[in-house]
Design a protein around this motif. Structure first.
Motif, PDB file in Angstrom:
ATOM      1  N   ALA A  11      18.833 -24.419 -57.628  1.00 18.40           N
ATOM      2  CA  ALA A  11      19.968 -24.277 -56.704  1.00 18.40           C
ATOM      3  C   ALA A  11      19.495 -24.418 -55.258  1.00 18.40           C
ATOM      4  O   ALA A  11      20.152 -25.074 -54.445  1.00 18.40           O
ATOM      5  N   ALA A  12      18.335 -23.831 -54.960  1.00 18.29           N
ATOM      6  CA  ALA A  12      17.812 -23.939 -53.592  1.00 18.29           C
ATOM      7  C   ALA A  12      17.472 -25.387 -53.262  1.00 18.29           C
ATOM      8  O   ALA A  12      17.792 -25.886 -52.178  1.00 18.29           O
ATOM      9  N   LYS A  14      18.769 -28.044 -54.601  1.00 16.56           N
ATOM     10  CA  LYS A  14      19.985 -28.848 -54.462  1.00 16.56           C
ATOM     11  C   LYS A  14      20.601 -28.656 -53.069  1.00 16.56           C
ATOM     12  O   LYS A  14      21.184 -29.573 -52.514  1.00 16.56           O
ATOM     13  N   THR A  15      20.460 -27.467 -52.535  1.00 20.71           N
ATOM     14  CA  THR A  15      20.949 -27.242 -51.166  1.00 20.71           C
ATOM     15  C   THR A  15      20.104 -28.054 -50.189  1.00 20.71           C
ATOM     16  O   THR A  15      20.633 -28.658 -49.251  1.00 20.71           O
ATOM     17  N   LEU A  16      18.793 -28.050 -50.431  1.00 18.29           N
ATOM     18  CA  LEU A  16      17.888 -28.774 -49.519  1.00 18.29           C
ATOM     19  C   LEU A  16      18.070 -30.288 -49.603  1.00 18.29           C
ATOM     20  O   LEU A  16      17.823 -30.995 -48.634  1.00 18.29           O
ATOM     21  N   GLU A  17      18.511 -30.757 -50.773  1.00 15.63           N
ATOM     22  CA  GLU A  17      18.693 -32.203 -50.943  1.00 15.63           C
ATOM     23  C   GLU A  17      19.690 -32.764 -49.930  1.00 15.63           C
ATOM     24  O   GLU A  17      19.586 -33.916 -49.527  1.00 15.63           O
ATOM     25  N   SER A  18      20.659 -31.909 -49.516  1.00 19.99           N
ATOM     26  CA  SER A  18      21.639 -32.427 -48.545  1.00 19.99           C
ATOM     27  C   SER A  18      21.007 -32.664 -47.175  1.00 19.99           C
ATOM     28  O   SER A  18      21.624 -33.303 -46.326  1.00 19.99           O
ATOM     29  N   ARG A 262      18.515 -35.810 -61.034  1.00 17.53           N
ATOM     30  CA  ARG A 262      19.527 -35.341 -60.074  1.00 17.53           C
ATOM     31  C   ARG A 262      20.664 -34.576 -60.732  1.00 17.53           C
ATOM     32  O   ARG A 262      21.258 -33.679 -60.144  1.00 17.53           O
TER      33      ARG A 262
END
Lengths: 310, 158
Positions: A11-12, A14-18, A262
């Motif tokens: 989850a962390a 996936k937040t950083l991917e943005s 992804r």
């Protein structure tokens, strides 16, 4: 380990991917009018983040980094080569050490100064010993380098098979194929001997060692002809036209593979994919910075841009 | 008084709250881990991930509701336990099983769905509603199990 153990880390990530740089960010960087503006823009977009920062962050989030360690093998073995050569030539190995790495500079230095590789991870002990013996006996740096490179690929394959994670196995397979094609192609041009090829080529299920060696011994055209009849015909085509485009292809297929993670909500794969994505991003930034400093035209820089994860 | 009958009914009530509660605890815990990962990077997403974390908590409530209804029906809550035969006790135990078993598994499954939904909040916060809907779909089966358990509890003749 259960894949849900990675729920928080994924989850962390996936937040950083943005916050990963997009194609338009890269275009913006390429098209900055001056070098100083490029540096200012880079600082505002990346905040000077390095791969070491990314690795430390991932290690902090992941409950277990064992499956991810394989991503650092190429740095580990690069460091082994660099420290060996630096020590033999009386230079400071710290200048050549790159991070992140699973093995500290001290551990490698100690292994060579104490002539005992026990402080190194199991996958590095034998290659460290053999490379030292080879380098001191033959004084042929290229030969010891190729021995370490082959050992790196073999260690990666073994660790991938041991961990049993499909994503990591495929990553090791693609890395092996790229490394073998690169080595065999160079050897075919330089007319290297069968003995050298035996040390330098690792081989894999897709491109077996014996066929690669035979093809490399038949010269450049023979090798490209062999490659054209494998699933990696695209690589042969690129090598014919531009080795730089082949290098880009090698990086791109790894990123393409990372993209398969992804959609995953759990497991170590999204973490590995993020690291690969960040590696590609930083490589693109390096290409832009160096090319801009050298005055390379913008079209060439765009051509050299690696595939982006986002 | 047949103490085995009432004992079986009490075991039924315990199973309803126990297994459904375990399912919810596991589900809420999993989503909590994922939510903490998002909040550690972007604290502004707390309210959105909190909704997802609450979703797998309902199975525990259904289990509690079933247990209270059952304990009330057999007179334990009122202080005058009914004289139940072994067959009646077994019927109450059986009545608790739908919510106990479905609650356990749907709580865990909903937790996984909601934790995956946290990924939507992380990457595309504007689409968080879709993550909530997908996780809420799992709720249907917990509700159906609750309904069956309640119908059974009220239709066992004492």
């Amino acid at each position: 380990m259960s894949t849900t153990e990675y729920a928080s880390a994924v989850a962390a990530v996936k937040t950083l991917e943005s916050s990963l740089l997009t194609r338009s960010d890269m275009d913006q960087l390429i098209n900055t009018p001056t070098l100083s503006e490029l540096k200012t823009l880079l600082n505002s977009k990346t905040h000077g983040e390095t791969l070491t920062d990314v690795w430390e962050m991932l290690s902090g989030y992941a409950p277990d980094c064992e499956a991810l360690k394989i991503l650092l093998y190429k740095n580990d073995f690069h460091n082994l080569k660099a420290v060996l050569k630096a020590m033999l030539s009386g230079r400071d190995p710290a200048h050549y050490y790159i991070s992140p790495s699973n093995v500290s500079l001290e551990a490698i230095k100690n292994a060579y100064t104490s002539k005992s590789p026990d402080g190194l991870p199991a996958y590095m002990r034998i290659p460290a010993d053999e490379a030292y013996e080879l380098a001191t006996r033959t004084l042929d740096g290229q030969l010891s380098d190729s021995l370490i490179d082959t050992a790196a690929i073999a260690a990666m394959q073994k660790s991938a098979d041991d961990c049993g994670n499909e994503f990591i196995i495929k990553y090791a397979q693609l890395t092996t194929v790229c490394a073998d094609i690169k080595t065999a192609y160079r050897c075919s041009i330089m007319h290297k001997s069968n003995q050298f090829l035996e040390t330098a080529i690792c081989g894999s299920r897709e491109l077996d060692k014996a066929s690669l060696i035979r093809a490399a011994l038949s010269g450049r055209d023979g090798f490209l002809n062999y490659l054209s009849n494998t699933p990696y015909a695209e690589a042969a085509e690129l090598l014919k036209n531009s080795p730089a485009q082949f290098e880009k292809w090698c990086d791109d297929i790894i990123t393409e593979h990372a993209e398969t993670a992804r959609m995953q909500a759990f497991g170590a794969e999204p973490l590995a994919a993020y690291y690969i994505a960040k590696e590609a991003e930083l490589k693109n930034i390096r290409i832009i910075s160096i090319c801009r400093e050298c005055g390379t035209d913008r079209e060439t820089i765009t051509e050299r841009m690696r595939r982006l994860y986002v | 008084m047949n103490s085995l009958g009432i004992a079986l009914a009490i075991i039924g009530a315990a199973c309803a709250s126990l297994f459904a509660g375990i399912g919810s605890a596991k589900g809420v815990g999993l989503v909590g881990e994922a939510a903490a990962g998002v909040v550690s990077v972007d604290p502004n997403k707390f309210s959105k991930v909190l909704i997802l974390q609450l979703l797998p908590g309902t199975q525990g409530l259904y289990g509690l509701l079933t247990a209270i209804l059952m304990l009330s029906r057999i007179g334990i809550i009122g202080g005058s336990p009914a004289d139940l035969s072994t067959a009646q006790g077994l019927m109450f135990l059986g009545a608790s099983l739908p919510i106990a078993i479905v609650g356990l598994f749907s709580g865990i499954a909903q937790g996984r769905a909601a934790a995956a939904g946290v990924g939507i909040v992380a990457k595309k916060p504007d689409h968080s509603g879709k993550g909530i809907i997908m996780a809420a779909m799992v709720e249907t089966y917990a509700i159906l199990a609750l309904l069956v358990s309640i119908l059974l509890i009220y239709n066992i003749s004492i």
